[in-house]
Design an enzyme around this catalytic site. Sequence first.
Site, PDB file in Angstrom:
ATOM      1  N   CYS A 180       9.526  -4.311  -9.990  1.00  0.00           N
ATOM      2  CA  CYS A 180      10.456  -3.761  -9.009  1.00  0.00           C
ATOM      3  C   CYS A 180      11.861  -3.927  -9.573  1.00  0.00           C
ATOM      4  CB  CYS A 180      10.344  -4.500  -7.679  1.00  0.00           C
ATOM      5  SG  CYS A 180      11.599  -3.920  -6.506  1.00  0.00           S
ATOM      6  N   GLN A 238       4.713   0.872 -31.572  1.00  0.00           N
ATOM      7  CA  GLN A 238       5.569   1.574 -30.604  1.00  0.00           C
ATOM      8  C   GLN A 238       4.715   2.094 -29.456  1.00  0.00           C
ATOM      9  OE1 GLN A 238       8.373   4.357 -32.951  1.00  0.00           O
ATOM     10  NE2 GLN A 238       6.822   3.731 -34.405  1.00  0.00           N
ATOM     11  N   CYS A 249       9.361  -4.395  -0.836  1.00  0.00           N
ATOM     12  CA  CYS A 249      10.698  -4.022  -0.353  1.00  0.00           C
ATOM     13  C   CYS A 249      10.838  -2.514  -0.169  1.00  0.00           C
ATOM     14  CB  CYS A 249      11.776  -4.538  -1.313  1.00  0.00           C
ATOM     15  SG  CYS A 249      11.902  -3.576  -2.845  1.00  0.00           S
ATOM     16  N   HIS A 268       7.512  -1.275 -27.295  1.00  0.00           N
ATOM     17  CA  HIS A 268       7.884  -0.492 -26.108  1.00  0.00           C
ATOM     18  C   HIS A 268       7.148  -0.963 -24.858  1.00  0.00           C
ATOM     19  CE1 HIS A 268       9.275   2.993 -28.950  1.00  0.00           C
ATOM     20  NE2 HIS A 268      10.203   2.090 -28.767  1.00  0.00           N
ATOM     21  N   VAL A 282       1.965   2.189 -26.267  1.00  0.00           N
ATOM     22  CA  VAL A 282       1.834   1.408 -25.028  1.00  0.00           C
ATOM     23  C   VAL A 282       0.382   1.440 -24.555  1.00  0.00           C
ATOM     24  CG1 VAL A 282       4.241   1.832 -24.354  1.00  0.00           C
ATOM     25  CG2 VAL A 282       2.480   3.430 -23.588  1.00  0.00           C
ATOM     26  N   SER A 306       6.688   9.123 -36.823  1.00  0.00           N
ATOM     27  CA  SER A 306       7.660  10.013 -37.466  1.00  0.00           C
ATOM     28  C   SER A 306       8.944   9.247 -37.769  1.00  0.00           C
ATOM     29  CB  SER A 306       7.970  11.189 -36.540  1.00  0.00           C
ATOM     30  OG  SER A 306       8.555  10.711 -35.349  1.00  0.00           O
ATOM     31  N   CYS A 348       6.839  -1.567  -4.128  1.00  0.00           N
ATOM     32  CA  CYS A 348       7.032  -3.001  -3.893  1.00  0.00           C
ATOM     33  C   CYS A 348       7.035  -3.237  -2.374  1.00  0.00           C
ATOM     34  CB  CYS A 348       8.376  -3.400  -4.498  1.00  0.00           C
ATOM     35  SG  CYS A 348       8.827  -5.121  -4.257  1.00  0.00           S
ATOM     36  N   PRO A 351      -0.438  12.533 -41.852  1.00  0.00           N
ATOM     37  CA  PRO A 351      -0.819  13.835 -42.416  1.00  0.00           C
ATOM     38  C   PRO A 351       0.390  14.663 -42.855  1.00  0.00           C
ATOM     39  CG  PRO A 351      -1.368  13.727 -40.058  1.00  0.00           C
ATOM     40  CD  PRO A 351      -0.819  12.396 -40.436  1.00  0.00           C
TER      41      PRO A 351
HETATM   42  P1  NAD Z   1       6.018   9.540 -33.333  1.00  0.00           P
HETATM   43  O1  NAD Z   1       7.467   9.825 -33.425  1.00  0.00           O
HETATM   44  O2  NAD Z   1       5.549   8.242 -33.759  1.00  0.00           O
HETATM   45  O3  NAD Z   1       5.255  10.827 -34.073  1.00  0.00           O
HETATM   46  C1  NAD Z   1       3.869  10.963 -34.252  1.00  0.00           C
HETATM   47  C2  NAD Z   1       3.534  10.966 -35.750  1.00  0.00           C
HETATM   48  O4  NAD Z   1       2.138  10.872 -35.908  1.00  0.00           O
HETATM   49  C3  NAD Z   1       3.981  12.246 -36.496  1.00  0.00           C
HETATM   50  O5  NAD Z   1       4.667  11.885 -37.674  1.00  0.00           O
HETATM   51  C4  NAD Z   1       2.647  12.939 -36.864  1.00  0.00           C
HETATM   52  O6  NAD Z   1       2.709  13.620 -38.100  1.00  0.00           O
HETATM   53  C5  NAD Z   1       1.718  11.762 -36.934  1.00  0.00           C
HETATM   54  N1  NAD Z   1       0.292  12.049 -36.687  1.00  0.00           N
HETATM   55  C6  NAD Z   1      -0.266  13.037 -35.936  1.00  0.00           C
HETATM   56  N2  NAD Z   1      -1.611  12.945 -35.967  1.00  0.00           N
HETATM   57  C7  NAD Z   1      -1.915  11.878 -36.748  1.00  0.00           C
HETATM   58  C8  NAD Z   1      -3.138  11.265 -37.166  1.00  0.00           C
HETATM   59  N3  NAD Z   1      -4.348  11.723 -36.781  1.00  0.00           N
HETATM   60  N4  NAD Z   1      -3.071  10.184 -37.991  1.00  0.00           N
HETATM   61  C9  NAD Z   1      -1.865   9.701 -38.405  1.00  0.00           C
HETATM   62  N5  NAD Z   1      -0.691  10.244 -38.031  1.00  0.00           N
HETATM   63  C10 NAD Z   1      -0.705  11.315 -37.213  1.00  0.00           C
HETATM   64  O7  NAD Z   1       5.516   9.556 -31.938  1.00  0.00           O
HETATM   65  P2  NAD Z   1       5.939  10.472 -30.735  1.00  0.00           P
HETATM   66  O8  NAD Z   1       4.696  11.103 -30.329  1.00  0.00           O
HETATM   67  O9  NAD Z   1       7.107  11.309 -31.073  1.00  0.00           O
HETATM   68  O10 NAD Z   1       6.371   9.376 -29.664  1.00  0.00           O
HETATM   69  C11 NAD Z   1       7.611   8.745 -29.574  1.00  0.00           C
HETATM   70  C12 NAD Z   1       7.438   7.466 -28.769  1.00  0.00           C
HETATM   71  O11 NAD Z   1       6.527   7.575 -27.658  1.00  0.00           O
HETATM   72  C13 NAD Z   1       6.872   6.356 -29.612  1.00  0.00           C
HETATM   73  O12 NAD Z   1       7.316   5.162 -29.120  1.00  0.00           O
HETATM   74  C14 NAD Z   1       5.404   6.517 -29.329  1.00  0.00           C
HETATM   75  O13 NAD Z   1       4.641   5.454 -29.747  1.00  0.00           O
HETATM   76  C15 NAD Z   1       5.392   6.744 -27.820  1.00  0.00           C
HETATM   77  N6  NAD Z   1       4.104   7.359 -27.451  1.00  0.00           N
HETATM   78  C16 NAD Z   1       3.061   6.492 -27.377  1.00  0.00           C
HETATM   79  C17 NAD Z   1       1.772   6.950 -27.167  1.00  0.00           C
HETATM   80  C18 NAD Z   1       0.666   5.921 -27.113  1.00  0.00           C
HETATM   81  O14 NAD Z   1       0.878   4.811 -26.597  1.00  0.00           O
HETATM   82  N7  NAD Z   1      -0.488   6.202 -27.688  1.00  0.00           N
HETATM   83  C19 NAD Z   1       1.545   8.328 -27.037  1.00  0.00           C
HETATM   84  C20 NAD Z   1       2.662   9.209 -27.087  1.00  0.00           C
HETATM   85  C21 NAD Z   1       3.939   8.703 -27.317  1.00  0.00           C
HETATM   86 ZN    ZN Z   2      11.157  -4.949  -4.561  1.00  0.00          ZN
END
Ligand code: NAD
Ligand code: ZN
Length: 252
Positions: free
Chosen positions: A131, A105, A154, A123, A107, A193, A152, A218
């Site tokens: 654009c 999930q 445009c 994602h 990026v 999560s 862009c 965790p």
């Molecule tokens: P999420 O819903 O996947 O929640 C984060 C989870 O990671 C929680 O359950 C937490 O307990 C756990 N966690 C925290 N520290 C950890 C560690 N050291 N090791 C293992 N697990 C750990 O993610 P979100 O932050 O609610 O984001 C929602 C959306 O946004 C998702 O698509 C997410 O991937 C994206 N997002 C991506 C990035 C990135 O690309 N790195 C950063 C922030 C959010």
């Molecule tokens: Zn354009």
Amino acid sequence: MTKGEKDLYRQAAEVLASRKNAVALTGAGISVESGIPAFRGAQGMWERFDPAEYATIGAFLKSPEKVWEMLSEMIDVLVRAVPNPAHACLAELEAMGVLRSVITQNVDGLHQAAGSRKVIEYHGNPSELVCIRCWKRFPSREKIGEGVPPRCACGRILKPDIVFFGEPIPWIAQEYSETEARECSVLLVVGTSAQVMPASDIPRIAKEHGAFIVEINPEETSLTAKITDIHLQGRASLAMERLMETLRNGTA
Ligand code: NAD
Ligand code: ZN
């Protein structure tokens, strides 16, 4: 580690080694130790930029300049981040023929940077800008170098090719992920999560098709009591390293 914990690692390693048909589903938690804060329980940039306000497609359409304040800071964090041992362990599991793919999930591109080859970016990723008026695409680095917010020809402000809240998942990523979920016999759920739909459906689909679910986090999540078979409670890097060590030596 307690004996109980060692047993859990041993069981998880045995299932991975015997079935050799695993898929990983990763979320923001796997990249926390690479310095990228997750949304929930967040510190740092998400205290100033509430994702509910900044990460929706509605917000981008209404005030793209404002959303680009968050995006440029996020991209700065992403370009500085490097993979941590959890990303490296997943790449190693793929090279060993135990893991068939990673559905992420995230990026941040850190799975590919660590050497994973089959990565489904659920994602999207911000390396291209699009654009939403004339559908031209541009490499991000080049365009952002010309100024923020990037535009862009445009005149329209460009959108990074990531999925905002409220946008559908690219259908190829969704189809492919669901196929992987149905066909795998072990699903490793790392650092998510499982609250963001529809990615949160992947563990359920895998379970319904007979997969064994190993969760690394965790904290407990909404999956832990309902569908997880083994919860390896801990940070992603430590838990993945212990799991790999157990897999190699039969001891943790
Ligand atoms: P999420 O819903 O996947 O929640 C984060 C989870 O990671 C929680 O359950 C937490 O307990 C756990 N966690 C925290 N520290 C950890 C560690 N050291 N090791 C293992 N697990 C750990 O993610 P979100 O932050 O609610 O984001 C929602 C959306 O946004 C998702 O698509 C997410 O991937 C994206 N997002 C991506 C990035 C990135 O690309 N790195 C950063 C922030 C959010
Ligand atoms: Zn354009």
